[in-house]
Design an enzyme around this catalytic site. Sequence first.
Site, PDB file in Angstrom:
ATOM      1  N   GLY A  22      -8.655  -3.076   1.945  1.00 39.55           N
ATOM      2  CA  GLY A  22      -9.485  -1.820   1.675  1.00 39.55           C
ATOM      3  C   GLY A  22      -9.215  -1.031   0.370  1.00 39.55           C
ATOM      4  N   ALA A  23      -9.244  -1.916  -0.495  1.00 39.89           N
ATOM      5  CA  ALA A  23      -9.175  -1.486  -1.827  1.00 39.89           C
ATOM      6  C   ALA A  23     -10.506  -1.029  -2.683  1.00 39.89           C
ATOM      7  CB  ALA A  23      -8.275  -2.417  -2.823  1.00 39.89           C
ATOM      8  N   GLY A  28      -6.531   2.845  -1.020  1.00 37.10           N
ATOM      9  CA  GLY A  28      -6.607   1.630  -1.638  1.00 37.10           C
ATOM     10  C   GLY A  28      -6.874   1.404  -3.024  1.00 37.10           C
ATOM     11  N   TYR A 174      -8.356   6.252  17.594  1.00 34.16           N
ATOM     12  CA  TYR A 174      -7.683   6.166  16.320  1.00 34.16           C
ATOM     13  C   TYR A 174      -6.172   6.492  16.295  1.00 34.16           C
ATOM     14  CZ  TYR A 174      -6.825   7.743  11.533  1.00 34.16           C
ATOM     15  OH  TYR A 174      -6.096   7.760  10.205  1.00 34.16           O
TER      16      TYR A 174
END
Length: 294
Positions: A22-23, A28, A174
Amino acid sequence: METIGKCSCTQRMDDKVIIVTGASSGIGKETARVLASRGARVILACRDRARGVEVENELRAETGSKSIVFMQLDLSSFTSIRQFASEFLTQEQQLHVLINNAGTINANNYQTTEGYELSFGVNHLGHFLLTNLLMDRLKESTPSRVVNVSSLAYRLGVLNFDNLTQSEGRIKSYTRSKLANILFTRVLAAKLEDTGVTTYVVHPGSVNTGIKRNWSNWLRKMAPAIIPFLKSPLEGAQASIHCAVADETELSNGAYYERCQAKKLTAIGCDEDLAQELWKRSLQMIGIEAGPSN
């Protein structure tokens, strides 16, 4: 950036290989930026190819590093995760830090390719599978570590093993996934004791990132009042950075970190029976008979 909670460690990361999931944005991206500026070879593991390449070029220009590489990874697909792991293991001979950062809130009852509720599938199962597939390389590269990004919201999480893979609404789904991050970290730390691979879980704080697009309608209406009090992505990245770079003598294996300090978990985060059952069920879901052991 606030001084409290800022990573004060100045350790260089030259010759270290690091994966950040997730960069392509938010926490991220900032984590990857800082680690690349410290000399690490950083793999940007992102779902969106166009965005991933864009961030690769951006961070290379900003840091002057040529060791920033985009590799496509869709955590909602076991096929994509296995393909990523296979390509990484072929291309890279070492892995020193795996930062399981990517996360999502399931606003529309979406499912993963395999039919699991999206938040649980991406935030927990996807990273659970990825970590298992890369474990041998982590063991070959010791000292190495796994950093899982969770949330204080884990305190509200409930694991109903009779309904683990179905949606329970955006918030309950979540918080369930964030509790799973905590429990996964604790079992993994115990299984890897004395192997040279350590693991940590972090709470980044309330951060102004793209995940807020999945807020409820009420929260979106309140956004103008809420956003000024949220951390920046760089501030939110500090705990991840700290657990990636700090000397192992300064860290506690399996611990939960907030503002770069180990914090006590609530009772549900320390529930050993719950953690072991989640581990067993997770192995069944990803189709692996046994996970890592020391």
